[in-house]
Design a protein around this motif. Sequence first.
Motif, PDB file in Angstrom:
ATOM      1  N   GLU A 110      -9.111  -8.557   3.903  1.00 17.20           N
ATOM      2  CA  GLU A 110      -8.339  -7.282   3.474  1.00 17.20           C
ATOM      3  C   GLU A 110      -6.845  -7.298   3.415  1.00 17.20           C
ATOM      4  O   GLU A 110      -6.251  -6.785   2.797  1.00 17.20           O
ATOM      5  CB  GLU A 110      -9.118  -6.119   3.888  1.00 17.20           C
ATOM      6  CG  GLU A 110     -10.251  -5.760   3.614  1.00 17.20           C
ATOM      7  CD  GLU A 110     -11.069  -4.780   4.528  1.00 17.20           C
ATOM      8  OE1 GLU A 110     -12.038  -3.993   3.864  1.00 17.20           O
ATOM      9  OE2 GLU A 110     -10.752  -4.633   5.540  1.00 17.20           O
ATOM     10  N   GLY A 111      -6.184  -7.835   4.705  1.00 18.22           N
ATOM     11  CA  GLY A 111      -5.148  -7.987   5.060  1.00 18.22           C
ATOM     12  C   GLY A 111      -4.232  -8.954   3.818  1.00 18.22           C
ATOM     13  O   GLY A 111      -3.102  -8.780   3.807  1.00 18.22           O
ATOM     14  N   ALA A 112      -5.022  -9.801   3.342  1.00 18.43           N
ATOM     15  CA  ALA A 112      -4.670 -10.867   2.434  1.00 18.43           C
ATOM     16  C   ALA A 112      -4.091 -10.280   1.066  1.00 18.43           C
ATOM     17  O   ALA A 112      -3.350 -10.748   0.208  1.00 18.43           O
ATOM     18  CB  ALA A 112      -5.132 -12.157   2.137  1.00 18.43           C
ATOM     19  N   GLU A 113      -4.810  -8.946   0.960  1.00 19.43           N
ATOM     20  CA  GLU A 113      -4.584  -8.388  -0.456  1.00 19.43           C
ATOM     21  C   GLU A 113      -3.438  -8.256  -1.018  1.00 19.43           C
ATOM     22  O   GLU A 113      -3.014  -8.695  -2.159  1.00 19.43           O
ATOM     23  CB  GLU A 113      -5.533  -7.198  -0.715  1.00 19.43           C
ATOM     24  CG  GLU A 113      -7.120  -7.224  -0.436  1.00 19.43           C
ATOM     25  CD  GLU A 113      -7.853  -6.057  -0.362  1.00 19.43           C
ATOM     26  OE1 GLU A 113      -7.219  -5.040  -0.947  1.00 19.43           O
ATOM     27  OE2 GLU A 113      -9.036  -6.070  -0.066  1.00 19.43           O
ATOM     28  N   SER A 155      -9.403  -6.740  -6.074  1.00 20.14           N
ATOM     29  CA  SER A 155     -10.315  -7.715  -6.268  1.00 20.14           C
ATOM     30  C   SER A 155      -9.767  -9.003  -6.869  1.00 20.14           C
ATOM     31  O   SER A 155      -8.725  -8.761  -7.612  1.00 20.14           O
ATOM     32  CB  SER A 155     -11.454  -6.982  -7.117  1.00 20.14           C
ATOM     33  OG  SER A 155     -12.015  -8.273  -7.808  1.00 20.14           O
ATOM     34  N   THR A 156      -9.984 -10.069  -6.530  1.00 20.10           N
ATOM     35  CA  THR A 156      -9.525 -11.174  -7.292  1.00 20.10           C
ATOM     36  C   THR A 156      -9.761 -11.215  -8.797  1.00 20.10           C
ATOM     37  O   THR A 156      -9.290 -11.926  -9.199  1.00 20.10           O
ATOM     38  CB  THR A 156     -10.170 -12.499  -6.563  1.00 20.10           C
ATOM     39  OG1 THR A 156     -11.741 -12.423  -6.557  1.00 20.10           O
ATOM     40  CG2 THR A 156      -9.633 -12.465  -4.840  1.00 20.10           C
ATOM     41  N   ASP A 204      -0.395  -1.961   0.641  1.00 22.37           N
ATOM     42  CA  ASP A 204      -1.721  -1.647  -0.077  1.00 22.37           C
ATOM     43  C   ASP A 204      -1.485  -1.904  -1.481  1.00 22.37           C
ATOM     44  O   ASP A 204      -1.652  -0.873  -2.561  1.00 22.37           O
ATOM     45  CB  ASP A 204      -2.136  -0.089   0.147  1.00 22.37           C
ATOM     46  CG  ASP A 204      -2.736   0.046   1.590  1.00 22.37           C
ATOM     47  OD1 ASP A 204      -3.427  -1.236   2.176  1.00 22.37           O
ATOM     48  OD2 ASP A 204      -2.530   0.752   2.235  1.00 22.37           O
ATOM     49  N   CYS A 205      -0.904  -2.863  -2.102  1.00 23.64           N
ATOM     50  CA  CYS A 205      -0.457  -3.317  -3.169  1.00 23.64           C
ATOM     51  C   CYS A 205       0.358  -2.175  -3.963  1.00 23.64           C
ATOM     52  O   CYS A 205      -0.094  -1.888  -5.183  1.00 23.64           O
ATOM     53  CB  CYS A 205      -1.853  -3.463  -4.013  1.00 23.64           C
ATOM     54  SG  CYS A 205      -2.958  -4.863  -3.259  1.00 23.64           S
ATOM     55  N   GLY A 223      -0.991  -4.578   6.229  1.00 26.50           N
ATOM     56  CA  GLY A 223      -2.060  -3.652   6.820  1.00 26.50           C
ATOM     57  C   GLY A 223      -2.387  -4.073   8.216  1.00 26.50           C
ATOM     58  O   GLY A 223      -1.853  -5.175   8.688  1.00 26.50           O
ATOM     59  N   VAL A 224      -3.091  -3.368   8.864  1.00 31.54           N
ATOM     60  CA  VAL A 224      -3.294  -3.618  10.297  1.00 31.54           C
ATOM     61  C   VAL A 224      -4.418  -4.476  10.120  1.00 31.54           C
ATOM     62  O   VAL A 224      -5.660  -3.800  10.317  1.00 31.54           O
ATOM     63  CB  VAL A 224      -3.599  -2.413  11.200  1.00 31.54           C
ATOM     64  CG1 VAL A 224      -3.694  -2.654  12.600  1.00 31.54           C
ATOM     65  CG2 VAL A 224      -2.211  -1.594  11.006  1.00 31.54           C
ATOM     66  N   ALA A 225      -4.285  -5.770  10.213  1.00 33.77           N
ATOM     67  CA  ALA A 225      -5.530  -6.707  10.133  1.00 33.77           C
ATOM     68  C   ALA A 225      -5.601  -7.554  11.381  1.00 33.77           C
ATOM     69  O   ALA A 225      -4.975  -7.711  12.091  1.00 33.77           O
ATOM     70  CB  ALA A 225      -5.232  -7.746   9.051  1.00 33.77           C
TER      71      ALA A 225
END
Length: 367
Positions: free
Chosen positions: A303-306, A50-51, A327-328, A274-276
């Motif tokens: 989600e891919g930008a996370e 989350s930002t 995934d971070c 990730g597969v965005a």
Amino acid sequence: MVSIVDSWDAFKELVYVMWTAIHLYILGAIYVLKELNRKTQIISSVRHLSTDDTDLPKRLDNKVAIITGGSRGIGLEAAIVLLLKGCHVIIASSANPKTLNQLTNTILATVNQQNTRKEKIGKLEIWRLDLLSIKSVQQFVDKFHSSDVKNLHYLVNNAAIMFAPKKVTDDGYESHFEVNYLGHCLLIWALMPVMVASAKRCGQRSRVVNVSSSTHYARDLRINDLQSEDIYSPFHAYAQSKLCQIMFTYSLNDWLATHPMSGQYITVNSLHPGVALTELYTNVWWVKMLPALARALFRTSKEGAETIIYATISSELEGVGGKYLEDCAIIKSSPFSLNKQYQQKLWQKTWQLLEDQIHGLPNPIDS
């Protein structure tokens, strides 16, 4: 009349394309299962960034970022987050120069729409950069140095092409190799001095973030045929270029470790976003045929930008370099990517290719 030799070469290339495609599609199936787990959290817990997460700064005023390929897809989503936090973002885009003003207005409209807190947003600029051209990279760097932008804290190398038909650029390089890898190497090296100076002024290390891909797990380097001259597969060419990015990340991290005048001010990491579902999948046949299925299986661009955002600004990675992320989280890249001997061979070949473009900059192959 087609000779027997030509027919044999065409057959070998067809088999090679099919073989490399099978490799990547098997790996892709594994990562689709990972995406399903990310959505359901049934097998294992996966972080959703989350930002507002506490390890992310609330504001990035007076910070400057360059994001290649930042006008669409995951690059755009990362740019929007940085802009909402007050960062000055320069998007490097290959879009038609005549459309850049309209593109800027469109992106700013999106940012303002998402600015529900009505906080001051950052400055947005879009500059022309065509990674199919080394000259364009040099012109971009020259523009940066002649501009009134004096700092650079984040360099996010995100632009890419995937599974494109065989093409040799005007510089004489295979297109995946130049766009995804070689052009970014030159961009990093040319902008490192200003990143060092920026870190000295603000007291925090500048960060280089290389957006790679999980496809690197499926391929090894053809170290003596990096340009795919002997035999071509779009699947291998893409995966190899992404493997090159990761191996370059490790080599650059090693170089920085032995050059403290730079190394204490810059970190470099690579990641799989990730597969965005983005325009990167233009050349994937089943995505074009079954877009609804792709939307159900893949993550969104946001989600891919996370993981990009995490690698760029998370306090958890302050001072941490030479890592590969998904995934971070820090994970291991492929065994081949960790091979120091091949890392060094690629490092040497890279700078031999760019020798004429790095005069006046630190020597990347000194002892």
